[in-house]
Design a protein around this motif. Structure first.
Motif, PDB file in Angstrom:
ATOM      1  N   LEU A  23      35.518  34.701  38.817  1.00 36.42           N
ATOM      2  CA  LEU A  23      35.731  36.409  38.229  1.00 36.42           C
ATOM      3  C   LEU A  23      36.705  36.953  38.978  1.00 36.42           C
ATOM      4  O   LEU A  23      37.401  38.070  38.578  1.00 36.42           O
ATOM      5  CB  LEU A  23      34.464  36.942  38.110  1.00 36.42           C
ATOM      6  N   ALA A  24      36.413  37.025  40.248  1.00 34.34           N
ATOM      7  CA  ALA A  24      37.437  37.709  41.169  1.00 34.34           C
ATOM      8  C   ALA A  24      38.871  37.471  41.046  1.00 34.34           C
ATOM      9  O   ALA A  24      39.821  38.195  40.864  1.00 34.34           O
ATOM     10  CB  ALA A  24      37.155  37.731  42.705  1.00 34.34           C
ATOM     11  N   GLY A  25      39.092  36.180  41.100  1.00 36.67           N
ATOM     12  CA  GLY A  25      40.470  35.657  40.804  1.00 36.67           C
ATOM     13  C   GLY A  25      40.941  36.028  39.628  1.00 36.67           C
ATOM     14  O   GLY A  25      42.190  36.334  39.260  1.00 36.67           O
ATOM     15  N   SER A  26      40.097  35.859  38.431  1.00 40.41           N
ATOM     16  CA  SER A  26      40.543  36.191  36.969  1.00 40.41           C
ATOM     17  C   SER A  26      40.764  37.643  36.919  1.00 40.41           C
ATOM     18  O   SER A  26      42.174  38.216  36.385  1.00 40.41           O
ATOM     19  CB  SER A  26      39.582  35.913  36.056  1.00 40.41           C
ATOM     20  N   GLY A  27      40.099  38.655  37.723  1.00 40.45           N
ATOM     21  CA  GLY A  27      40.267  40.119  37.794  1.00 40.45           C
ATOM     22  C   GLY A  27      41.512  40.328  38.391  1.00 40.45           C
ATOM     23  O   GLY A  27      42.297  41.196  37.849  1.00 40.45           O
ATOM     24  N   LEU A  34      49.029  42.432  33.878  1.00 40.19           N
ATOM     25  CA  LEU A  34      48.809  43.379  32.471  1.00 40.19           C
ATOM     26  C   LEU A  34      50.097  44.549  32.933  1.00 40.19           C
ATOM     27  O   LEU A  34      50.777  44.809  31.566  1.00 40.19           O
ATOM     28  CB  LEU A  34      47.707  44.281  32.669  1.00 40.19           C
ATOM     29  N   PRO A  35      50.168  44.931  33.849  1.00 40.17           N
ATOM     30  CA  PRO A  35      51.071  46.225  33.998  1.00 40.17           C
ATOM     31  C   PRO A  35      52.668  45.719  33.785  1.00 40.17           C
ATOM     32  O   PRO A  35      53.339  46.353  33.001  1.00 40.17           O
ATOM     33  CB  PRO A  35      51.001  46.842  35.085  1.00 40.17           C
ATOM     34  N   VAL A  36      52.925  44.628  34.130  1.00 42.01           N
ATOM     35  CA  VAL A  36      54.271  43.979  33.847  1.00 42.01           C
ATOM     36  C   VAL A  36      54.400  43.581  32.177  1.00 42.01           C
ATOM     37  O   VAL A  36      55.385  43.877  31.753  1.00 42.01           O
ATOM     38  CB  VAL A  36      54.402  42.554  34.550  1.00 42.01           C
ATOM     39  N   ASN A  37      53.579  43.102  31.737  1.00 45.63           N
ATOM     40  CA  ASN A  37      53.483  42.750  30.203  1.00 45.63           C
ATOM     41  C   ASN A  37      53.372  44.082  29.417  1.00 45.63           C
ATOM     42  O   ASN A  37      54.172  44.068  28.239  1.00 45.63           O
ATOM     43  CB  ASN A  37      52.272  41.897  29.995  1.00 45.63           C
TER      44      ASN A  37
END
Length: 149
Positions: A23-27, A34-37
């Motif tokens: 979960l930490a890796g996914s987060g 996300l900001p780049v996208n």
């Protein structure tokens, strides 16, 4: 019949740690990507909106047998463009924060003008986002094609 022991009912420490690490890796991945996208999507949206506004101005010039102009303003922090019909302003469109014009689009006056036949001198309008990525809208003088690049 089997009898379960009291210690067999829960999760082991290793299983819990594995789930927390996943979960930490996914987060972390989402936090980075996300900001780049979002920046890429904003640039694509602004480029497409500019393309459609220029196409609409050209179509209106031909349909109404009038001249239309798109005037670009590139002052520091204030990047927008206006659409004029025979000198009267029809629309004022501001670019999103972080999106700006590269150079001075249009002719020497920062203008793209369509005559009553929908013809123009042609130009390339380039937009840039805060990541440095660029998208261009090309108005071809020959063939009157308007496209994204």
């Amino acid at each position: 019949m089997s009898i379960e022991k009291a210690g067999d009912l829960g999760f082991t420490l290793l299983e819990i740690l594995l789930v927390v690490i996943l979960l930490a890796g996914s987060g972390f991945y989402l936090l980075i990507k996300l900001p780049v996208n979002f920046e890429k999507q904003r640039l694509a949206f602004e480029s497409t909106k500019l393309l459609e506004e220029i196409r609409d101005a050209r179509q209106a010039a031909m349909a109404e047998n009038n001249w239309y102009a798109v005037k670009f303003y590139c002052q520091s922090g204030d990047h927008h463009y206006q659409i004029f019909k025979q000198g009267k302003m029809m629309k004022n469109i501001y670019l999103d924060d972080g999106i700006q014009f590269v150079g001075q689009p249009g002719d020497a006056k920062g203008e793209l003008r369509f005559n009553a036949l929908g013809r123009s001198a042609g130009t390339t309008i380039t937009l840039k986002n805060s990541l440095g990525e660029r998208k261009s809208v090309v108005v071809a003088p020959v063939g009157m094609r308007i496209r994204e690049k």
